[in-house]
Design a protein around this motif. Sequence first.
Motif, PDB file in Angstrom:
ATOM      1  N   PRO A   1       0.824  -1.224   0.000  1.00 51.78           N
ATOM      2  CA  PRO A   1       0.000   0.000   0.000  1.00 51.78           C
ATOM      3  C   PRO A   1       0.853   1.267   0.000  1.00 51.78           C
ATOM      4  O   PRO A   1       0.526   2.250  -0.681  1.00 51.78           O
ATOM      5  CB  PRO A   1      -0.820  -0.121   1.287  1.00 51.78           C
ATOM      6  CG  PRO A   1      -0.833  -1.569   1.613  1.00 51.78           C
ATOM      7  CD  PRO A   1       0.505  -2.075   1.165  1.00 51.78           C
TER       8      PRO A   1
ATOM      9  N   LEU B   1      -1.105   7.968   4.957  1.00 49.27           N
ATOM     10  CA  LEU B   1      -2.058   6.870   4.877  1.00 49.27           C
ATOM     11  C   LEU B   1      -2.924   6.844   6.134  1.00 49.27           C
ATOM     12  O   LEU B   1      -2.595   7.472   7.146  1.00 49.27           O
ATOM     13  CB  LEU B   1      -1.333   5.544   4.700  1.00 49.27           C
ATOM     14  CG  LEU B   1      -0.686   5.299   3.337  1.00 49.27           C
ATOM     15  CD1 LEU B   1       0.156   4.036   3.366  1.00 49.27           C
ATOM     16  CD2 LEU B   1      -1.746   5.190   2.255  1.00 49.27           C
TER      17      LEU B   1
ATOM     18  N   GLY C   1      -3.728   0.740  -1.101  1.00 53.84           N
ATOM     19  CA  GLY C   1      -2.976   1.953  -1.367  1.00 53.84           C
ATOM     20  C   GLY C   1      -3.798   2.972  -2.138  1.00 53.84           C
ATOM     21  O   GLY C   1      -3.777   4.171  -1.829  1.00 53.84           O
TER      22      GLY C   1
END
Length: 708
Positions: free
Chosen positions: A547, A630, A654
């Motif tokens: 990700p 993230l 991701g």
Amino acid sequence: MKMHKRTLSAALVVALVAALGLGSVSAFALEAPVFGESSMMQDPAAPRDVAVADFNEDGYDDVVSAVPGSDANPAGVALSMGSTNPVLSAPTMIDMGGATWSVVAADLNADGHADVAASLADGAGIAVMFGNGNGTFTDPATYMTSNMVRGLLVADMNADGSLDIVGTEPDIQVVVVLTGANGGFSVAEYDIAGAGNILELAAGQLAGDEFVDLALVDSFGARVIIAENTGSGFTQVATLATGEQPRAVAVADFNNDSHDDVVASSSLASDVEVFLGDGVGGFADPMIASAGEDSRTGAIAPIDLDGDGDMDLLAVNATTGVLVAFENDGSGALTAIESLSVASGPTAIELGNPNGDEILDIVIADYGDGCVRVIPSPQTVIISAYELPVPVPNTLDTLEVAGANRYETAVEASKLAFESGSDHVIIASGENWPDAVTASALAGRLGAPLLLTRNADLPQVVADEVRRLGAADAVVIGSEAAVSEAVVQTLKLLVGTGNVSRLAGINRYETADAVAREVIALAGDAYDGRAFVATGRVFADALAASPLANVTGAPVFLTPPEGRAGLLDEMLSGGVTDLVILGGLPSVGANVEAQMVAAFSAERVTRFAGATRYETAALVAAYGVSHDGLSWDGVGIATGTNFPDALAGGTMLGFRGSVMLLTTPESLAVPVTRALSEHAAEINTIVFLGSTQAVSSATRDAAISALR
């Protein structure tokens, strides 16, 4: 001891810890009383072995036992269904074409239902029957062997994502492998030179490559033979001297160094012996723990009994009928904590939850008394000591991204991330991991999904998804040995322009380099100089970063632990200035790190390394949140023992801006529990990658409990 084993205790302890508000699982320490009151289910004839699975998918584990006696009618295996009361129903005999010696349960044909394989007691062969999901089975198919098969386990021996069956033929010193493919099996037998009497076996990552290796008990030779799986046979790489007449062997990580270790039980020595492994075929001298005077130690089962993250051990004593619990101090040293007389002739031990409560149960084949016994685990004590709090409303959204197989799962991930389609699509092998594991950064640069294919042909479900996406071009990762030219030709007919390119090298490392060059070229002046480097021997570390690689567009380089020629030059020519090393020293060696520090400076080289692959993944996830924006919300949970679900799933996460954690299939890894608990306030949605065969219902329940 079987590699495919249901080990639920860690998940159940973690769930109780979270529910009871007791904080870290390390608050518990293993102490007597360990065992609860035993219950018994009488078999039609004396059981020799047991396996546990939910065959009728009602939430209660069921028990299948191998019955070697000729008085059972019909001859085969005995099936008892789990329930609240009684814990196990009266058994039903299922015809397997003869009496049986050993039995295993697993989803052998990848249809989502538990299946059964058993070795024949009075003849040569292994019988396999596939489950229908309702407690019934197909008629058994028998695969002939050269001699009688005794030890039996299930593992993915050729790293193709399909489960295989492995057995021992002690009379002729042979290991037999039934390789799974297309709902059937092919049989191959391999000599183990110099072996005396290889009755039992276990499997794990013992020699440092991507293949699962074997630990074989040689009872006559008083040793365990370490047989490295070369992909085309087995090579002896070590022999571990044990006490007299070793009876059982198991593989687990006993000192939390991310390397599988070996534990054996020695009957005449009345002890268990732990051999710590270095991950590349080397083992330390044994740490020995007594099971009691004249105990004749037999079957064993590694299990984290107290939820402290250290692998403890259960053992049964064949002559005294005593069950012994050993506590691990974290270094791999075991100490017997409690023993309980439970049987007159125990021959096998398994773990499961037949009565569907929140207590792990120990299932024992009692050959002497002709029954199966179920003994509750230490959680009985924990539950009785506290009152459960009032449940809170469920405001957590759960999402499963899963298909009937790895190809469909990747398609489901693509649909979730690219609902409106994509101009580009990336295609990589679904039969092995090295090519696809580096593709996430490329997918991020192109804004494309990652889909998986067979080597010989493009699965229809993947072709349909390429059409739905409306892709104008496709990028194939890997050489023709991974993705055939036939797949490329099919793709040319599917994409609007017929534009299909291939990124490949002569091996996994050069393929990773080719992908990295393309990623950096696509970034142009926007490339910030960051890159990842991970071992090319196993998939977990590189996969955990997928990700992050996707959202940052930072390329992933692969290296063997000792390093490789040309890696540094490849990085420097591409403009790499900052490096993130994934995994510990056994994965990416100290010499590699020193070379990178000399080239880039210590300030620009960072290593994320946990004691296990699960802790490493959690560290990478935390870095992605703190360093690159993230989110913990929408966190993905994937198995860390196999690669296909997380390959495409990591790319999808991701794209959605979330991180991924890796866990064991049957119990929630402690680092995952810790991460979920610490960030529960930030998480409104959790995503499970793959079916319940990949991330079990118990593991999912534990994850949800950690978030409440």
